[in-house]
Design an enzyme around this catalytic site. Structure first.
Site, PDB file in Angstrom:
ATOM      1  N   THR A  96      28.276  22.833   6.328  1.00 15.83           N
ATOM      2  CA  THR A  96      28.496  21.382   6.231  1.00 15.83           C
ATOM      3  C   THR A  96      28.837  20.869   7.628  1.00 15.83           C
ATOM      4  OG1 THR A  96      30.882  21.535   5.868  1.00 15.83           O
ATOM      5  CG2 THR A  96      29.474  21.656   3.916  1.00 15.83           C
ATOM      6  N   ALA A 113      33.056  24.944   7.177  1.00 13.42           N
ATOM      7  CA  ALA A 113      33.714  23.628   7.142  1.00 13.42           C
ATOM      8  C   ALA A 113      34.173  23.277   8.550  1.00 13.42           C
ATOM      9  CB  ALA A 113      34.897  23.672   6.182  1.00 13.42           C
ATOM     10  N   VAL A 146      35.508  28.637   9.648  1.00 14.29           N
ATOM     11  CA  VAL A 146      35.944  27.448  10.398  1.00 14.29           C
ATOM     12  C   VAL A 146      34.882  27.116  11.451  1.00 14.29           C
ATOM     13  CG1 VAL A 146      37.746  26.434  11.823  1.00 14.29           C
ATOM     14  CG2 VAL A 146      38.362  28.089  10.029  1.00 14.29           C
ATOM     15  N   LYS A 147      34.319  25.913  11.291  1.00 16.37           N
ATOM     16  CA  LYS A 147      33.246  25.470  12.186  1.00 16.37           C
ATOM     17  C   LYS A 147      33.871  24.611  13.290  1.00 16.37           C
ATOM     18  CE  LYS A 147      28.540  23.847  11.397  1.00 16.37           C
ATOM     19  NZ  LYS A 147      27.921  22.655  10.811  1.00 16.37           N
ATOM     20  N   ILE A 148      33.581  24.983  14.520  1.00 16.90           N
ATOM     21  CA  ILE A 148      34.259  24.375  15.672  1.00 16.90           C
ATOM     22  C   ILE A 148      33.214  23.856  16.650  1.00 16.90           C
ATOM     23  CG2 ILE A 148      35.844  24.844  17.595  1.00 16.90           C
ATOM     24  CD1 ILE A 148      36.784  27.327  15.925  1.00 16.90           C
TER      25      ILE A 148
END
Ligand code: E4P
Length: 213
Positions: A27, A56, A82-84
């Protein structure tokens, strides 16, 4: 090879699941905004139906904020990644998540040098954006080729999640190059099913079947 669904739309994810085409979900804030839900609710709803990784994205752009936000997201479910966004502070946070054993995805990767730094910081995944490079008259899949070669040269385990996929050709070209994961919007998954010769072949077989005695 893994296929993720690049969507926050539950019906699109369910449709891909029904075909066995949902090894995970990615996402981003734009996709979440389309659902009309809060970030938290949208991610919870996806985690309720997806067993594989659910990526996310954090909104903070400084190390401490990214770290705190990522920890909150990772509490939603044990399959959260965890998307950074790729940036200096994001690299620092990635290193901290690595030390904590929390999976990450460094996103908005547009160069091989960014992919090298992401891997060295301990990113579990990188998201090179092929479509957005094509949009500015660069060949997005050249970047996939470079990253695959570099990661292979050094036996780097960071997964290459091909993102910003706009056509079946992006998937095929990246698959020929050996990328690990393709995160695909529902529309492109449907396009991948289709071939005009298949449709013509089916029509001809059905026509000829009428001649059976
Ligand atoms: C991955 O999750 C990316 O955010 C997504 O593929 C971006 O796609 P777009 O360039 O079509 O917005």
């Amino acid at each position: 090879m893994k296929i993720y669904v690049d969507s926050a739309d539950i019906s699109e994810i369910e449709a891909a699941k029904a075909l066995g085409l949902c090894d995970g979900v990615t996402t981003n804030p734009t996709l979440i905004a389309k659902t009309g839900k809060s970030m938290l609710q949208a991610i919870k709803d996806i985690c309720a139906i997806v067993e594989g990784p659910v990526h996310a994205e954090v909104l903070s752009l400084e190390e401490e904020g990214i770290f705190k936000e990522g920890l909150e997201l990772s509490k939603i479910s044990n399959n959260i990644v965890v998307k950074i966004p790729m940036c200096h502070e994001g690299l620092k946070a990635t290193k901290r998540f690595y030390d904590e054993g929390i999976d990450t995805n460094l996103t908005l990767i547009f160069s091989a040098s960014q992919a090298i730094l992401a891997a060295k910081a301990g990113a579990t995944n990188v998201c090179p954006f092929v479509g957005r490079l094509d949009d500015i008259s660069e060949t997005g899949t050249n970047l996939i080729e470079d990253i695959v070669t570099i990661y292979d040269n050094y036996e780097i385990e960071t997964k290459i999640v091909v993102a910003s996929i706009r056509s079946p050709l992006h998937v095929v070209d990246s698959a020929l190059l050996g990328a690990d994961v393709f995160t695909i919007p529902g529309k492109v998954l449907t396009q991948m099913e289709k071939h005009p010769l298949t449709d013509m072949g089916i029509a001809k077989f059905l026509e000829d079947a009428k001649k059976f005695t």
